[in-house]
Design a protein around this motif. Sequence first.
Motif, PDB file in Angstrom:
ATOM      1  N   HIS A  60      -2.616  -2.762   1.609  1.00  0.00           N
ATOM      2  CA  HIS A  60      -2.528  -1.448   2.013  1.00  0.00           C
ATOM      3  C   HIS A  60      -3.032  -0.360   1.005  1.00  0.00           C
ATOM      4  O   HIS A  60      -3.498   0.727   1.280  1.00  0.00           O
ATOM      5  CB  HIS A  60      -0.941  -1.258   2.248  1.00  0.00           C
ATOM      6  CG  HIS A  60      -0.578  -2.263   3.341  1.00  0.00           C
ATOM      7  ND1 HIS A  60      -0.958  -1.825   4.540  1.00  0.00           N
ATOM      8  CD2 HIS A  60       0.172  -3.303   3.140  1.00  0.00           C
ATOM      9  CE1 HIS A  60      -0.382  -3.069   5.444  1.00  0.00           C
ATOM     10  NE2 HIS A  60       0.283  -3.685   4.688  1.00  0.00           N
ATOM     11  N   LYS A  85      -6.504  -0.076   1.446  1.00  0.00           N
ATOM     12  CA  LYS A  85      -7.108   0.581   2.714  1.00  0.00           C
ATOM     13  C   LYS A  85      -6.801   2.032   2.301  1.00  0.00           C
ATOM     14  O   LYS A  85      -7.660   2.780   2.697  1.00  0.00           O
ATOM     15  CB  LYS A  85      -5.910   0.011   3.595  1.00  0.00           C
ATOM     16  CG  LYS A  85      -5.927   1.036   4.895  1.00  0.00           C
ATOM     17  CD  LYS A  85      -4.516   0.638   5.794  1.00  0.00           C
ATOM     18  CE  LYS A  85      -3.416   1.268   5.415  1.00  0.00           C
ATOM     19  NZ  LYS A  85      -2.215   1.009   5.861  1.00  0.00           N
ATOM     20  N   HIS A  86      -5.827   2.573   1.931  1.00  0.00           N
ATOM     21  CA  HIS A  86      -5.578   4.052   1.589  1.00  0.00           C
ATOM     22  C   HIS A  86      -6.562   4.469   0.683  1.00  0.00           C
ATOM     23  O   HIS A  86      -7.122   5.662   0.858  1.00  0.00           O
ATOM     24  CB  HIS A  86      -4.213   4.217   1.029  1.00  0.00           C
ATOM     25  CG  HIS A  86      -3.032   4.391   2.327  1.00  0.00           C
ATOM     26  ND1 HIS A  86      -1.986   3.622   1.988  1.00  0.00           N
ATOM     27  CD2 HIS A  86      -3.251   4.751   3.386  1.00  0.00           C
ATOM     28  CE1 HIS A  86      -1.163   4.062   2.947  1.00  0.00           C
ATOM     29  NE2 HIS A  86      -1.887   4.604   3.654  1.00  0.00           N
ATOM     30  N   LEU A 137      -5.026  -3.178  11.717  1.00  0.00           N
ATOM     31  CA  LEU A 137      -4.357  -1.848  10.947  1.00  0.00           C
ATOM     32  C   LEU A 137      -5.292  -0.751  10.611  1.00  0.00           C
ATOM     33  O   LEU A 137      -4.880   0.296  10.309  1.00  0.00           O
ATOM     34  CB  LEU A 137      -3.409  -2.184  10.052  1.00  0.00           C
ATOM     35  CG  LEU A 137      -2.500  -3.265   9.978  1.00  0.00           C
ATOM     36  CD1 LEU A 137      -1.459  -3.504   8.792  1.00  0.00           C
ATOM     37  CD2 LEU A 137      -1.381  -2.701  11.143  1.00  0.00           C
ATOM     38  N   ALA A 138      -6.396  -1.073  10.424  1.00  0.00           N
ATOM     39  CA  ALA A 138      -7.350  -0.298   9.362  1.00  0.00           C
ATOM     40  C   ALA A 138      -8.926  -0.372  10.023  1.00  0.00           C
ATOM     41  O   ALA A 138      -9.850  -0.536   9.238  1.00  0.00           O
ATOM     42  CB  ALA A 138      -7.320  -0.449   8.139  1.00  0.00           C
ATOM     43  N   HIS A 192       0.281 -10.104  -4.647  1.00  0.00           N
ATOM     44  CA  HIS A 192       0.727  -9.360  -3.645  1.00  0.00           C
ATOM     45  C   HIS A 192       0.767 -10.062  -2.471  1.00  0.00           C
ATOM     46  O   HIS A 192      -0.222 -11.151  -2.447  1.00  0.00           O
ATOM     47  CB  HIS A 192      -0.041  -7.999  -3.345  1.00  0.00           C
ATOM     48  CG  HIS A 192       0.426  -7.026  -2.171  1.00  0.00           C
ATOM     49  ND1 HIS A 192      -0.068  -7.078  -0.851  1.00  0.00           N
ATOM     50  CD2 HIS A 192       1.367  -6.024  -2.364  1.00  0.00           C
ATOM     51  CE1 HIS A 192       0.749  -6.472  -0.215  1.00  0.00           C
ATOM     52  NE2 HIS A 192       1.497  -5.524  -1.182  1.00  0.00           N
ATOM     53  N   THR A 206      -0.216  -9.954   0.627  1.00  0.00           N
ATOM     54  CA  THR A 206      -1.513 -10.037   1.419  1.00  0.00           C
ATOM     55  C   THR A 206      -2.838 -10.686   0.552  1.00  0.00           C
ATOM     56  O   THR A 206      -3.835 -10.824   1.423  1.00  0.00           O
ATOM     57  CB  THR A 206      -1.894  -8.449   1.621  1.00  0.00           C
ATOM     58  OG1 THR A 206      -1.989  -7.788   0.449  1.00  0.00           O
ATOM     59  CG2 THR A 206      -0.855  -7.665   2.579  1.00  0.00           C
ATOM     60  N   ARG A 222       3.466   9.305  -2.916  1.00  0.00           N
ATOM     61  CA  ARG A 222       3.261   8.776  -1.403  1.00  0.00           C
ATOM     62  C   ARG A 222       3.804   9.914  -0.257  1.00  0.00           C
ATOM     63  O   ARG A 222       3.142  10.171   0.440  1.00  0.00           O
ATOM     64  CB  ARG A 222       4.183   7.379  -0.945  1.00  0.00           C
ATOM     65  CG  ARG A 222       4.020   6.869   0.325  1.00  0.00           C
ATOM     66  CD  ARG A 222       4.522   5.503   0.584  1.00  0.00           C
ATOM     67  NE  ARG A 222       4.446   4.875   1.708  1.00  0.00           N
ATOM     68  CZ  ARG A 222       4.406   3.693   1.914  1.00  0.00           C
ATOM     69  NH1 ARG A 222       4.914   2.847   0.731  1.00  0.00           N
ATOM     70  NH2 ARG A 222       4.330   3.153   3.016  1.00  0.00           N
ATOM     71  N   ARG A 279       0.970   0.791  -6.860  1.00  0.00           N
ATOM     72  CA  ARG A 279       1.727  -0.021  -5.755  1.00  0.00           C
ATOM     73  C   ARG A 279       2.829   0.666  -4.924  1.00  0.00           C
ATOM     74  O   ARG A 279       2.873   0.671  -3.761  1.00  0.00           O
ATOM     75  CB  ARG A 279       2.346  -1.258  -6.367  1.00  0.00           C
ATOM     76  CG  ARG A 279       2.628  -2.559  -5.537  1.00  0.00           C
ATOM     77  CD  ARG A 279       2.925  -3.727  -6.104  1.00  0.00           C
ATOM     78  NE  ARG A 279       3.588  -4.822  -5.551  1.00  0.00           N
ATOM     79  CZ  ARG A 279       3.248  -5.924  -5.736  1.00  0.00           C
ATOM     80  NH1 ARG A 279       2.500  -6.434  -6.597  1.00  0.00           N
ATOM     81  NH2 ARG A 279       3.940  -6.988  -5.021  1.00  0.00           N
ATOM     82  N   ALA A 338       1.305   2.953  -2.602  1.00  0.00           N
ATOM     83  CA  ALA A 338       0.379   2.445  -1.630  1.00  0.00           C
ATOM     84  C   ALA A 338      -0.774   2.903  -1.684  1.00  0.00           C
ATOM     85  O   ALA A 338      -1.611   3.133  -0.633  1.00  0.00           O
ATOM     86  CB  ALA A 338       1.269   2.444  -0.110  1.00  0.00           C
TER      87      ALA A 338
END
Length: 251
Positions: free
Chosen positions: A22, A25-26, A52-53, A80, A82, A126, A151, A154
């Motif tokens: 995540h 991705k962001h 999701l992306a 993490h 993921t 965030r 982290r 995000a």
Amino acid sequence: MTDPLTRWRDLAGAAVLLDGFHALKHALRFGAEVPVAVTTDRRAALALAEELAGDVRDVLDALLTEVPGAVYASLVPRPHPTGVAALAVRPSREANLRAVGGTPRTAPVVVLDNPRNLGNAGAVIRLAAGFGVAGVVTTGTLDPWHPTVVRGGAGLHFATAVERLGVDELPAGPLFALDPEGEDIRGTKLPDDAVLAFGSERTGLSPGLRARADHLLRLPMRPQVSSYNLATSVAMTLYHWSAGQGAPPAR
Ligand SMILES: C[S@@+](CC[C@H](N)C(=O)[O-])C[C@H]1O[C@@H](n2cnc3c(N)ncnc32)[C@H](O)[C@@H]1O
């Protein structure tokens, strides 16, 4: 071309660690420069991207190198779930905090005065990204780009400006400091160029910040409750600012 692990080791000292799918991705969505990204399972990471992306799926496909679990674990302090990690170039966006050519900012800056908790700082970044504020400034010793903050945020550091400054270097704009002893915030419309300052988790606002404040505001709170958590205080204040802006544009 250098292999990804050599590149990782060359960059790790100065780069921002993006820990998890995540965060990566962001960061990509908000224009981060990402020279290297690894995963323990490319197929799973790309499936997650598809789900999701989709907007960054192809970039991830080109970027992600699969590495064994033990190698991944040697690159990140806290693996993490993921199994994704990347390094990004730390941007300097301090200019975004300032008024340009005499034109006031169109969104507030959030100041965390000597925050102590890395998770709170991440949660605030965030929030700042979600509300589209101009940036988050921290004073004191906490590094707002620490991997745990990134982290917690995000990877949304890249959606705003995040800087550490002295109290005497804060961006211009009317300074509203949040404190349980202030005036009720419900009687105040927060201007778009406001600087919104919040105190440290343990000791509240520092004397230096308090002395610079133009207004002291309190969030509604029942008697006998001493204070709210720092990040939740920022959330309520940003919501109050956004509610004062009127109805959002129709989608
Ligand atoms: C956990 S509180 C700090 C508590 C600290 N013991 C103190 O003396 O203020 C962290 C920050 O959240 C904000 N905050 C918490 N509750 C608030 C309230 N009811 N009104 C305004 N600000 C509040 C303030 O900026 C405060 O400095």
